[in-house]
Write a protein that holds these residues in place. Structure first.
Motif, mmCIF file in Angstrom:
data_model
loop_
_atom_site.group_PDB
_atom_site.id
_atom_site.type_symbol
_atom_site.label_atom_id
_atom_site.label_comp_id
_atom_site.label_asym_id
_atom_site.label_seq_id
_atom_site.Cartn_x
_atom_site.Cartn_y
_atom_site.Cartn_z
ATOM 1 N N VAL A 110 0.870 -1.187 0.000
ATOM 2 C CA VAL A 110 0.000 0.000 0.000
ATOM 3 C C VAL A 110 0.900 1.229 0.000
ATOM 4 C CG1 VAL A 110 -1.720 1.328 1.256
ATOM 5 C CG2 VAL A 110 -1.881 -1.148 1.216
ATOM 6 N N THR A 111 0.909 1.977 -1.104
ATOM 7 C CA THR A 111 1.747 3.175 -1.182
ATOM 8 C C THR A 111 0.921 4.456 -1.088
ATOM 9 O OG1 THR A 111 1.661 3.072 -3.601
ATOM 10 C CG2 THR A 111 3.549 2.037 -2.529
ATOM 11 N N ALA A 112 -0.396 4.339 -1.110
ATOM 12 C CA ALA A 112 -1.278 5.484 -0.880
ATOM 13 C C ALA A 112 -2.020 5.236 0.428
ATOM 14 C CB ALA A 112 -2.271 5.643 -2.033
ATOM 15 N N ALA A 113 -2.125 6.258 1.268
ATOM 16 C CA ALA A 113 -2.697 6.095 2.603
ATOM 17 C C ALA A 113 -4.043 5.377 2.570
ATOM 18 C CB ALA A 113 -2.853 7.462 3.273
ATOM 19 N N LYS A 114 -4.163 4.359 3.420
ATOM 20 C CA LYS A 114 -5.385 3.551 3.473
ATOM 21 C C LYS A 114 -5.680 3.225 4.927
ATOM 22 C CE LYS A 114 -6.159 0.439 0.294
ATOM 23 N NZ LYS A 114 -6.154 -0.797 -0.528
ATOM 24 N N ALA A 115 -6.955 3.107 5.275
ATOM 25 C CA ALA A 115 -7.357 2.815 6.650
ATOM 26 C C ALA A 115 -6.850 1.438 7.077
ATOM 27 C CB ALA A 115 -8.871 2.891 6.790
ATOM 28 N N TYR A 116 -6.453 1.342 8.350
ATOM 29 C CA TYR A 116 -5.983 0.058 8.865
ATOM 30 C C TYR A 116 -7.058 -1.019 8.744
ATOM 31 C CZ TYR A 116 -1.513 1.529 10.884
ATOM 32 O OH TYR A 116 -0.218 1.960 11.057
ATOM 33 N N SER A 117 -8.315 -0.647 8.885
ATOM 34 C CA SER A 117 -9.383 -1.642 8.765
ATOM 35 C C SER A 117 -9.396 -2.259 7.372
ATOM 36 C CB SER A 117 -10.743 -1.004 9.070
ATOM 37 O OG SER A 117 -11.011 0.066 8.181
ATOM 38 N N GLU A 118 -9.233 -1.443 6.350
ATOM 39 C CA GLU A 118 -9.205 -1.956 4.977
ATOM 40 C C GLU A 118 -7.985 -2.831 4.761
ATOM 41 O OE1 GLU A 118 -10.252 0.752 1.694
ATOM 42 O OE2 GLU A 118 -10.440 2.298 3.226
ATOM 43 N N ILE A 119 -6.835 -2.381 5.252
ATOM 44 C CA ILE A 119 -5.602 -3.156 5.090
ATOM 45 C C ILE A 119 -5.746 -4.516 5.757
ATOM 46 C CG2 ILE A 119 -3.186 -3.269 5.805
ATOM 47 C CD1 ILE A 119 -3.099 -0.206 5.483
ATOM 48 N N MET A 120 -6.216 -4.517 6.994
ATOM 49 C CA MET A 120 -6.345 -5.767 7.741
ATOM 50 C C MET A 120 -7.298 -6.738 7.039
ATOM 51 S SD MET A 120 -5.242 -7.179 10.607
ATOM 52 C CE MET A 120 -4.880 -5.944 11.851
ATOM 53 N N ARG A 121 -8.437 -6.255 6.617
ATOM 54 C CA ARG A 121 -9.419 -7.119 5.968
ATOM 55 C C ARG A 121 -8.907 -7.646 4.628
ATOM 56 N NH1 ARG A 121 -14.928 -6.304 7.583
ATOM 57 N NH2 ARG A 121 -15.644 -6.027 5.436
ATOM 58 N N GLU A 122 -8.192 -6.802 3.883
ATOM 59 C CA GLU A 122 -7.660 -7.235 2.594
ATOM 60 C C GLU A 122 -6.575 -8.289 2.759
ATOM 61 O OE1 GLU A 122 -6.410 -3.717 0.567
ATOM 62 O OE2 GLU A 122 -8.460 -3.038 0.133
ATOM 63 N N VAL A 123 -5.692 -8.100 3.754
ATOM 64 C CA VAL A 123 -4.629 -9.078 3.980
ATOM 65 C C VAL A 123 -5.209 -10.422 4.433
ATOM 66 C CG1 VAL A 123 -2.612 -9.634 5.394
ATOM 67 C CG2 VAL A 123 -2.872 -7.331 4.454
ATOM 68 N N VAL A 124 -6.173 -10.383 5.347
ATOM 69 C CA VAL A 124 -6.797 -11.624 5.805
ATOM 70 C C VAL A 124 -7.543 -12.304 4.660
ATOM 71 C CG1 VAL A 124 -8.583 -12.579 7.329
ATOM 72 C CG2 VAL A 124 -6.947 -10.922 8.223
ATOM 73 N N MET A 125 -8.260 -11.537 3.876
ATOM 74 C CA MET A 125 -8.984 -12.120 2.742
ATOM 75 C C MET A 125 -8.017 -12.731 1.732
ATOM 76 S SD MET A 125 -11.550 -10.298 -0.011
ATOM 77 C CE MET A 125 -12.861 -10.073 1.183
ATOM 78 N N GLN A 126 -6.940 -12.015 1.419
ATOM 79 C CA GLN A 126 -5.978 -12.490 0.430
ATOM 80 C C GLN A 126 -5.356 -13.822 0.821
ATOM 81 O OE1 GLN A 126 -2.867 -9.668 -1.125
ATOM 82 N NE2 GLN A 126 -1.438 -11.077 -0.162
ATOM 83 N N ASN A 127 -5.163 -14.039 2.135
ATOM 84 C CA ASN A 127 -4.430 -15.223 2.582
ATOM 85 C C ASN A 127 -5.295 -16.326 3.166
ATOM 86 O OD1 ASN A 127 -1.364 -14.486 2.353
ATOM 87 N ND2 ASN A 127 -2.372 -12.654 3.133
ATOM 88 N N THR A 128 -6.608 -16.103 3.292
ATOM 89 C CA THR A 128 -7.469 -17.147 3.876
ATOM 90 C C THR A 128 -8.757 -17.399 3.105
ATOM 91 O OG1 THR A 128 -8.692 -15.629 5.318
ATOM 92 C CG2 THR A 128 -6.651 -16.554 6.192
ATOM 93 N N MET A 129 -9.063 -16.573 2.097
ATOM 94 C CA MET A 129 -10.385 -16.690 1.474
ATOM 95 C C MET A 129 -10.378 -16.778 -0.048
ATOM 96 S SD MET A 129 -12.442 -13.887 3.799
ATOM 97 C CE MET A 129 -12.134 -13.799 5.552
ATOM 98 N N LEU A 130 -9.290 -16.437 -0.711
ATOM 99 C CA LEU A 130 -9.326 -16.325 -2.167
ATOM 100 C C LEU A 130 -8.760 -17.540 -2.892
ATOM 101 C CD1 LEU A 130 -8.356 -12.555 -2.677
ATOM 102 C CD2 LEU A 130 -10.624 -13.601 -2.497
ATOM 103 N N ASN A 131 -7.576 -17.991 -2.471
ATOM 104 C CA ASN A 131 -6.926 -19.112 -3.144
ATOM 105 C C ASN A 131 -7.459 -20.431 -2.598
ATOM 106 O OD1 ASN A 131 -4.748 -21.270 -3.311
ATOM 107 N ND2 ASN A 131 -3.904 -19.710 -4.686
ATOM 108 N N ASP A 132 -7.950 -21.303 -3.482
ATOM 109 C CA ASP A 132 -8.587 -22.548 -3.039
ATOM 110 C C ASP A 132 -7.708 -23.354 -2.084
ATOM 111 O OD1 ASP A 132 -10.898 -22.048 -4.341
ATOM 112 O OD2 ASP A 132 -10.533 -23.392 -6.026
ATOM 113 N N GLY A 133 -6.443 -23.519 -2.414
ATOM 114 C CA GLY A 133 -5.570 -24.336 -1.585
ATOM 115 C C GLY A 133 -5.243 -23.712 -0.249
ATOM 116 N N ARG A 134 -5.404 -22.397 -0.127
ATOM 117 C CA ARG A 134 -5.034 -21.689 1.101
ATOM 118 C C ARG A 134 -6.254 -21.235 1.897
ATOM 119 N NH1 ARG A 134 -1.611 -16.921 0.621
ATOM 120 N NH2 ARG A 134 -0.732 -17.598 2.603
ATOM 121 N N LYS A 135 -7.431 -21.535 1.420
ATOM 122 C CA LYS A 135 -8.641 -21.093 2.107
ATOM 123 C C LYS A 135 -8.761 -21.704 3.500
ATOM 124 C CE LYS A 135 -11.952 -19.913 -1.550
ATOM 125 N NZ LYS A 135 -13.230 -20.308 -2.197
ATOM 126 N N ILE A 136 -9.297 -20.923 4.414
ATOM 127 C CA ILE A 136 -9.781 -21.465 5.683
ATOM 128 C C ILE A 136 -11.292 -21.566 5.517
ATOM 129 C CG2 ILE A 136 -10.085 -21.045 8.151
ATOM 130 C CD1 ILE A 136 -7.415 -19.633 8.174
#
Length: 370
Positions: A110-136
């Motif tokens: 993130v190189t443009a200022a973004k709310a911590y809530s958005e960052i946190m949700r995007e990181v969690v989604m990217q690593n637990t919800m999107l890729n089939d093999g990595r989903k929780i």
């Protein structure tokens, strides 16, 4: 109070959570809620064929009087004794420990200022919800409450353990994260990831009723306080990518720059922060000023405040302040020990061990200076 045990069944990307059993007879229960780290629980119960069948690793444990915290059984120990009887010791951590099974990959930038809530949700989604093999399976995003989550920043993170990184951000901004069960359709449940912030109930504000623990009010049974300044780091030198004198670098501190004996320096190796980013499928360089901001963010995450801790026993059956009704883990309260003339006007409740055994219920809080 009853213990609830939920069964988890996974088929491909779907997860089914159903209530398997309710237990109202146990020898002891420890329910350790933490604000800046993953909490845990321990159940000590008679070992019999029924309980051995119910308390299995991988199952979820909850309480009928707590809709916020649910644990996953990680270990089960059976002890047999002719004189004392046969017992199970069931241990685990709350559902946030599921995030410990993932690292942050690929790089999140993130190189443009973004709310911590958005960052946190995007990181969690990217690593637990999107890729089939990595989903929780069964995990979804829930609510965000608290002004702290609206603070903005720029950052770049990769390969860090997801749960540890989440709690690092929580402690930096003063919020917390939790995964809990929510009833879905019929008798099935789903897991939701939520962000929140404790309330200020200390004497330093007038918006909420004051919560004061004091020996004068007979609701503070014991008190201990410790401070350790040796661990603190308050000025960071952060080095990014590059070689020798060409290596990108900056410094960071909170507020005015500390000097002389008040200065505790720290070296931060941020070589993993890339000087490029992906924009519409193309690799482009990050402008120097934005890259420096990324380094400063990393430095801010590595600072260490003087370690302070205050542990007490408080009256579990006090009718003046009821835990989980009048105050909660994460709230700021006031602690006073009148006999020694000590006053902590605004101190955060960062942990609470709730115990149940043959002697009744006990509350052991942990406080941290604001």
């Amino acid at each position: 109070m009853q213990i609830e045990v939920y069964k988890i069944e996974t088929v491909d990307n779907s997860l089914t959570i159903t209530l398997e059993a309710i237990c109202d007879t146990f020898s002891s229960l420890l329910w350790d809620i933490e604000y800046y780290k993953c909490g845990s629980f321990e159940v000590y119960i008679a070992a019999n064929p029924q309980n051995v069948e119910i308390f299995q690793t991988g199952r979820i444990v909850g309480r009928d009087d707590d809709s916020q915290y649910f644990g996953i059984i990680e270990s089960v120990l059976i002890n047999t004794d002719v004189e004392k009887g046969d017992y199970l010791t069931v241990k685990g951590r709350f559902l946030m420990c599921l995030l410990e099974r993932r690292i942050i990959y690929p790089t999140y930038n993130v190189t443009a200022a973004k709310a911590y809530s958005e960052i946190m949700r995007e990181v969690v989604m990217q690593n637990t919800m999107l890729n089939d093999g990595r989903k929780i399976p069964g995990l979804s995003l829930g609510t965000v409450t608290g002004d702290c989550w609206q603070q903005t920043t720029t950052l770049q993170i990769s390969y860090a353990n997801l749960m540890e990184w989440v709690y690092t951000i929580c402690e930096k901004i003063g919020g917390t994260a939790n995964i809990r069960l929510v009833k879905d359709t019929g008798e099935q449940y789903r897991m939701v990831f939520e962000l929140s912030e404790g309330a200020d109930r200390s004497i330093m504000q007038e918006d909420n009723p004051h919560i004061i623990f004091s020996d004068a009010y007979s609701n503070l049974l014991s008190f201990s306080y410790a401070e350790d300044s040796s661990v603190q780091k308050n000025f960071a030198y952060i080095f990014g990518q590059g070689k020798g004198d060409e290596r990108k670098r900056t410094t960071y501190c909170e507020g005015a720059e500390p000097t002389y004996l008040d200065r505790y320096e720290l070296y931060v190796d941020a070589d993993d922060i890339s000087e490029t980013e992906q924009v519409e499928g193309e690799t482009v360089p990050i402008p120097t000023e934005k890259y420096i901001e990324l380094l400063k963010t990393r430095g801010s995450e590595r600072l260490v405040l003087p370690k302070t801790a205050s542990e007490s026993d408080i009256a579990a059956h006090n009718t003046q302040y009821v835990y989980n009704r009048d105050y909660f883990v994460g709230d700021y309260v006031t602690v006073q020990h009148q006999r020694f003339g000590m006053m902590q006007p605004q101190i955060q409740l960062i942990g609470m061990i709730e115990g149940f055994d043959q002697n009744g219920r006990s509350l052991t809080p942990t406080f941290k200076e604001a």
